[in-house]
Enzyme design. Structure first.
Site, mmCIF file in Angstrom:
data_model
loop_
_atom_site.group_PDB
_atom_site.id
_atom_site.type_symbol
_atom_site.label_atom_id
_atom_site.label_comp_id
_atom_site.label_asym_id
_atom_site.label_seq_id
_atom_site.Cartn_x
_atom_site.Cartn_y
_atom_site.Cartn_z
ATOM 1 N N SER A 157 0.831 -1.278 -0.130
ATOM 2 C CA SER A 157 -0.288 0.412 0.190
ATOM 3 C C SER A 157 0.841 1.689 -0.242
ATOM 4 O O SER A 157 1.882 1.684 -0.359
ATOM 5 C CB SER A 157 -1.016 0.067 1.285
ATOM 6 O OG SER A 157 -2.235 0.843 1.439
ATOM 7 N N ASP A 322 -8.125 -6.290 -4.613
ATOM 8 C CA ASP A 322 -8.201 -4.963 -4.259
ATOM 9 C C ASP A 322 -8.756 -4.261 -4.812
ATOM 10 O O ASP A 322 -8.731 -4.303 -6.025
ATOM 11 C CB ASP A 322 -6.649 -5.039 -3.980
ATOM 12 C CG ASP A 322 -7.207 -3.727 -3.352
ATOM 13 O OD1 ASP A 322 -6.903 -2.641 -2.621
ATOM 14 O OD2 ASP A 322 -5.262 -3.577 -3.161
ATOM 15 N N HIS A 355 -8.354 -4.693 0.571
ATOM 16 C CA HIS A 355 -6.561 -4.113 -0.006
ATOM 17 C C HIS A 355 -5.973 -5.156 1.199
ATOM 18 O O HIS A 355 -5.090 -5.088 1.128
ATOM 19 C CB HIS A 355 -6.818 -2.551 -0.031
ATOM 20 C CG HIS A 355 -5.669 -2.388 0.425
ATOM 21 N ND1 HIS A 355 -4.869 -2.233 -0.850
ATOM 22 C CD2 HIS A 355 -5.435 -1.192 1.437
ATOM 23 C CE1 HIS A 355 -3.839 -0.825 -0.382
ATOM 24 N NE2 HIS A 355 -4.420 -0.540 0.694
#
Length: 382
Positions: A157, A322, A355
């Site tokens: 991320s 995601d 995610h």
């Protein structure tokens, strides 16, 4: 390692605060004369200093990536599934460094720490930061630890964005770059999510313009709402449907605004638990760093041109479920690396959670990490 922990755990770990005495010039134009970083390390640095791996954390992460601070801890560090003896990031082979970034709220210099010039918490006076600023700070940390070149820099991320920035700004200091569940820049939708979260905090009466420390309060309502919104974006619709569906706490409507559905209870719990461990000013700062990240901007919006300075070999990993940083965004990174003539491998992991899958011990994901990092370890001579 103390007894009572799993054999593949790093066991009890002791964080340490490392002072960085060199001035740090930031992208906003301000200079921090000095700062401190809270760090944990796992494993042993070899004689050649060739086996060091840097872990870059995401928005709400910190230095505590693996192991336990106390034998009574209910949970280990946030990436314990991947870091430890015999795990993909194998501490029998690597010296692993995990830090709380500058601007954080878990021991590193940030808005909640005392400004030496005033004797009060920095609060809103703490400068806004960029991903590039974090890389500069991390490079100074590497110097302090005697690490000239990382065997690998790894992050998911926002951590993956830091990995990319390392390869662009410090190309000679990164051998391998593992970019996980990331994007080359935020979409308008993602910036919009961040802005709603910020407005929830900024409009909380207890925020006091960021000086809530002086008033002995916390902008609980705003920070809780910000986390609830963010948490929704970390989960797929499939995962939320499977976990909650339309389950109610009681099998009839109450006709009021109390918690009725299980998903409401879950989000309120996540929001409240976040308030108890995170700082509102740090949350604002982190979301702005996310918004500002765009390495192609200085290269005519050509990401490939930005990557041409990179010397590292890359592994880019995406997750099928995601939607916040979708596989399409990872493929943008891969295509730019190919156009730049860089060495890149790509893996799409079949997943369901969303995610947050980059934090999960998915077998296919762990195999990909293990196989790639085995190559890294062999190159490092371990």
């Amino acid at each position: 390692m103390s007894t009572g922990f799993p054999a593949d755990s790093v066991g009890l770990v002791q964080p340490r605060r490392i002072p960085i005495a060199q001035p740090l010039t930031l992208d906003c134009g301000r200079v921090l004369p000095q700062h401190e970083l809270m760090v944990e390390t796992y494993g042993t640095l070899n004689a050649a200093h060739s086996n060091a791996v840097l872990i870059c954390h995401a928005l709400s992460g910190d230095h505590h990536a693996a192991g336990f601070h106390d034998a009574q801890d209910r949970k280990p560090g946030w990436w314990d599934s991947c870091i430890g003896p015999g795990k993909p990031i194998d501490t029998n082979r690597f010296f692993v460094v995990s830090l709380n970034n500058l601007g954080g709220c878990q021991g590193s210099t940030g808005p909640s720490t005392v400004n030496p010039e005033t004797g009060r918490p920095y609060g809103p006076d703490f400068p806004l930061l960029t991903v590039r600023d974090w890389v500069r700070s991390q490079a100074l940390l590497a110097d302090a630890l005697g690490i000239g070149r990382w065997a690998a820099v790894v992050g998911g991320s926002l951590g993956g964005m830091q990995v990319m920035q390392w390869t662009i700004d410090q190309p000679e200091r990164v051998a391998h770059a593992l970019v996980i569940a990331a994007a080359p820049k935020l979409s308008a939708q993602n910036i919009a999510f961040n802005e709603i979260a910020r407005q929830a905090i900024l409009s909380d009466p207890d925020f006091h313009g960021g000086r809530f420390y002086d008033h002995g309060v916390v902008p609980t309502h705003g920070l809780k709402l910000a986390r609830m919104l963010g948490h929704i974006t970390y989960l797929s619709d499939e995962a939320m449907r499977a976990k909650f569906g339309r389950l109610q706490r009681v099998n009839q409507f109450s006709f009021n605004f109390d918690v009725e559905f299980e998903v409401e209870s879950y989000l309120r719990y996540q929001g409240q638990s976040f308030v108890e461990r995170f700082d509102a000013n740090t949350y604002l700062l982190m979301t702005k760093a996310l918004d500002y990240f765009d390495p192609a901007r200085e290269h005519g919006d050509d990401l490939a041109a930005a990557f041409r300075r990179a010397q590292a070999r890359f592994l880019v990993i995406a997750f099928s479920s995601d939607w916040r940083f979708s596989p399409q965004r990872s493929r943008e990174i891969v295509r730019a690396l190919v156009r730049a003539g860089r060495d890149v491998s790509y893996a799409l992991i079949e997943s369901t959670l969303g995610h947050d899958d980059f934090l999960m011990p998915i077998p296919q994901y762990q195999r990909v990490l293990r196989d790639y990092l085995d190559r890294v370890a062999r190159e490092a001579g371990t």
